[in-house]
Design an enzyme around this catalytic site. Structure first.
Site, short mmCIF file in Angstrom:
data_model
loop_
_atom_site.label_atom_id
_atom_site.label_comp_id
_atom_site.label_asym_id
_atom_site.label_seq_id
_atom_site.Cartn_x
_atom_site.Cartn_y
_atom_site.Cartn_z
N ARG A 71 9.18 10.83 -10.12
CA ARG A 71 9.08 9.67 -10.91
C ARG A 71 9.95 8.26 -10.63
O ARG A 71 10.25 7.08 -11.33
CB ARG A 71 8.89 9.73 -12.33
CG ARG A 71 8.79 8.41 -13.21
CD ARG A 71 8.15 8.82 -14.56
NE ARG A 71 8.13 9.76 -15.30
CZ ARG A 71 9.16 10.17 -15.46
NH1 ARG A 71 10.12 9.99 -16.10
NH2 ARG A 71 9.26 11.90 -16.64
N TYR A 124 -1.97 -15.65 -11.53
CA TYR A 124 -2.46 -14.86 -10.95
C TYR A 124 -3.49 -14.44 -12.81
O TYR A 124 -2.34 -13.92 -13.40
CB TYR A 124 -1.92 -13.32 -10.20
CG TYR A 124 -2.91 -11.90 -10.82
CD1 TYR A 124 -4.49 -12.23 -9.45
CD2 TYR A 124 -2.90 -11.03 -11.09
CE1 TYR A 124 -5.03 -10.97 -9.81
CE2 TYR A 124 -3.51 -10.09 -11.15
CZ TYR A 124 -4.18 -9.67 -10.87
OH TYR A 124 -5.18 -8.56 -10.04
N ASP A 196 6.96 -14.93 -8.64
CA ASP A 196 5.97 -14.17 -7.43
C ASP A 196 5.51 -14.92 -6.25
O ASP A 196 4.81 -16.24 -6.06
CB ASP A 196 4.35 -14.03 -8.78
CG ASP A 196 3.53 -13.09 -7.87
OD1 ASP A 196 3.89 -13.21 -6.56
OD2 ASP A 196 2.67 -12.55 -8.69
N LYS A 221 -1.12 -6.60 -1.21
CA LYS A 221 -1.33 -7.74 -0.38
C LYS A 221 -0.29 -7.75 1.73
O LYS A 221 -0.73 -6.93 1.85
CB LYS A 221 -1.14 -9.12 -1.02
CG LYS A 221 -1.46 -9.41 -2.91
CD LYS A 221 -2.58 -8.54 -2.46
CE LYS A 221 -3.64 -8.43 -3.88
NZ LYS A 221 -2.91 -8.11 -5.02
N1 PLP Z 1 0.56 -11.35 -8.33
C1 PLP Z 1 -0.61 -12.18 -7.64
C2 PLP Z 1 0.01 -13.14 -7.12
C3 PLP Z 1 -1.35 -11.38 -7.40
O1 PLP Z 1 -2.63 -12.57 -6.21
C4 PLP Z 1 -1.86 -10.43 -8.24
C5 PLP Z 1 -3.32 -9.41 -7.21
O2 PLP Z 1 -4.16 -9.84 -7.19
C6 PLP Z 1 -1.15 -9.71 -8.38
C7 PLP Z 1 0.22 -10.11 -8.53
C8 PLP Z 1 -0.53 -8.22 -9.09
O3 PLP Z 1 -0.81 -6.97 -7.70
P1 PLP Z 1 -2.39 -5.41 -8.02
O4 PLP Z 1 -2.87 -5.78 -7.63
O5 PLP Z 1 -0.77 -4.86 -6.91
O6 PLP Z 1 -1.22 -5.07 -9.19
#
Ligand code: PLP
Length: 405
Positions: A71, A124, A196, A221
């Protein structure tokens, strides 16, 4: 050299010559201390044994490097953390079981009850529901601003502001945040800045170089890149990420599985090559969509019609694989995705295959309609993650489906 991402005149970029092409091939490989394998080792152990009580206590106390329990990290996780840090230009990296585990662990570490956050309304959806839900319950107050206007961030800052949050390009509208302006503001006001970088990837944009404090990623992604893993990562200052690991990851347990860390590491090896092709394909599809009478609006930072195209040229080395476009309302948009054959109707993005989704009824259905409107997420908006197929095949699929309507 003309960047293959750009097929016309003034948009030359030079990703093909960028150092990231070489860095991505070996990033994180030093973390595998056992030099017997050329690909990173996959260490699935849940615990690690010690030769002596002295060594065990030194590792547990953080006085000596090493691993003791899955962990808290594994050699495979460490390799991924080093790779992400290297690609983003951060002092350290930290890997998680998902992008949301990365974002929530960071925010829960740095924000205390009574703190205030400024974030763009184009965000998001689960990041915004984290801010409005769990964090608000935790006593955190959020102000949403028009992220395209740096002055709006400045005006929203209060004495209790603890964090400026940016997502650029934004999901799903492809709005940009001026990262340097937000970083300068944060530094001037003594407020932590977070960006992000999921949509851009470190191939196209490096927020830490713009002065942002911490970068967050959904490694699910483009970093993973093949649609077969869920993971997340942070890059930033070692001391701060150490706090996230020991104060929050340790307790919430959002650790990345070694197999997932390994898959992301493998994806990173081809990240620059894939992203170049995503950039090129997306621009070609976006330019074609702009010519179609059924399409009301196209959003892509590489288009000269994007209101922040100049900013995109300043802070991005390439414009990314994401395109959003609008049809005349909900019904035509939903009919189009039903009629597509090559482009798959699915959430997620950054996959080798082209994925398309209807934001108002899928990823952003949970966002209150009023905030969706404020963020520019109209009912006819479709978000497309342009994959690595031949762009002509994607265009033919779109052309046929638009013609069916
Ligand atoms: N940030 C962005 C811009 C995203 O598009 C996403 C998911 O689509 C996330 C964060 C969250 O990531 P995860 O789905 O891997 O938890």
């Amino acid at each position: 050299m003309a960047d293959p991402a750009h097929t016309s005149g003034s948009d030359d970029r030079e990703i093909g010559e960028a150092p990231i092409h070489t860095r991505a091939i070996r990033a994180g490989s030093d973390a595998d201390r056992d030099q017997s394998g050329l690909s990173p080792g996959l260490h699935r152990s849940s615990a690690y044994g010690f030769e002596s009580a002295d060594r065990a206590s030194a590792v547990h106390e953080g006085e000596q490097p090493g691993h003791f329990y899955g962990r808290m990290g594994s050699p495979t996780q460490q390799a991924l953390e080093e790779a992400v840090a290297e690609l983003e230009g951060g002092e350290a990296g930290l890997a998680f079981g998902s992008g949301m585990a990365a974002i929530s662990s960071l925010l829960l570490t740095v924000l205390e009850p009574g703190d205030h956050v400024v974030a763009p309304s184009a965000l998001y959806a689960t990041t915004s529901s984290l801010l409005d839900g769990l964090l608000e319950d935790h006593g955190v107050d959020v102000t949403y601003v028009d992220g395209t206007e740096p002055e709006d961030f400045a005006e929203a800052i209060r004495g209790d502001t603890g964090l400026l949050y940016a997502e650029s390009p934004a999901n799903p509208t492809l709005d940009l945040v001026d990262l340097e302006a937000v970083a300068d503001l944060g530094r001037a006001e003594g407020v932590l800045t977070v960006a992000d970088n999921t949509f851009a990837t470190p191939v196209n944009q490096r927020p830490l170089e713009e002065g942002i404090d911490v970068v967050v990623h959904s490694a699910t992604k483009y970093l993973g890149g093949h649609g077969d893993v869920v993971a997340g990562a942070l890059a930033g200052p070692e001391e701060l990420l150490g706090r996230v690991r020991w104060e929050t990851l340790k307790h919430l347990g959002g650790v990345v599985a070694p197999d997932s860390a390994w898959l992301v590491l493998r994806g990173i090896r081809t990240l620059p090559v894939r992203v170049e092709r995503h950039n090129r394909n997306a621009l070609e599809v976006a330019r074609w969509l702009e010519e179609q009478p059924e399409v009301v609006r196209v959003h892509h930072p590489g288009l000269t019609s994007h209101p922040q195209h100049d900013l995109a040229r300043r802070q991005m080395a390439g414009f990314g694989g994401m395109v959003a476009f609008e049809l005349e309302g909900m019904e035509p948009a939903r009919r189009l995705v039903d009629d597509l054959e090559l482009c798959t109707l699915a959430v997620s993005l950054g996959d080798v295959a082209t994925l398309i989704q209807h934001s108002a009824s899928m990823t952003h259905a949970s966002v209150p309609a009023e905030r969706r409107r404020a963020a520019g997420i109209r009912d006819g908006l479709l978000r497309m993650s342009v994959g690595l197929e031949r762009p002509g095949d994607l265009i033919a699929d779109l052309d046929r489906a638009l013609g069916d309507d």
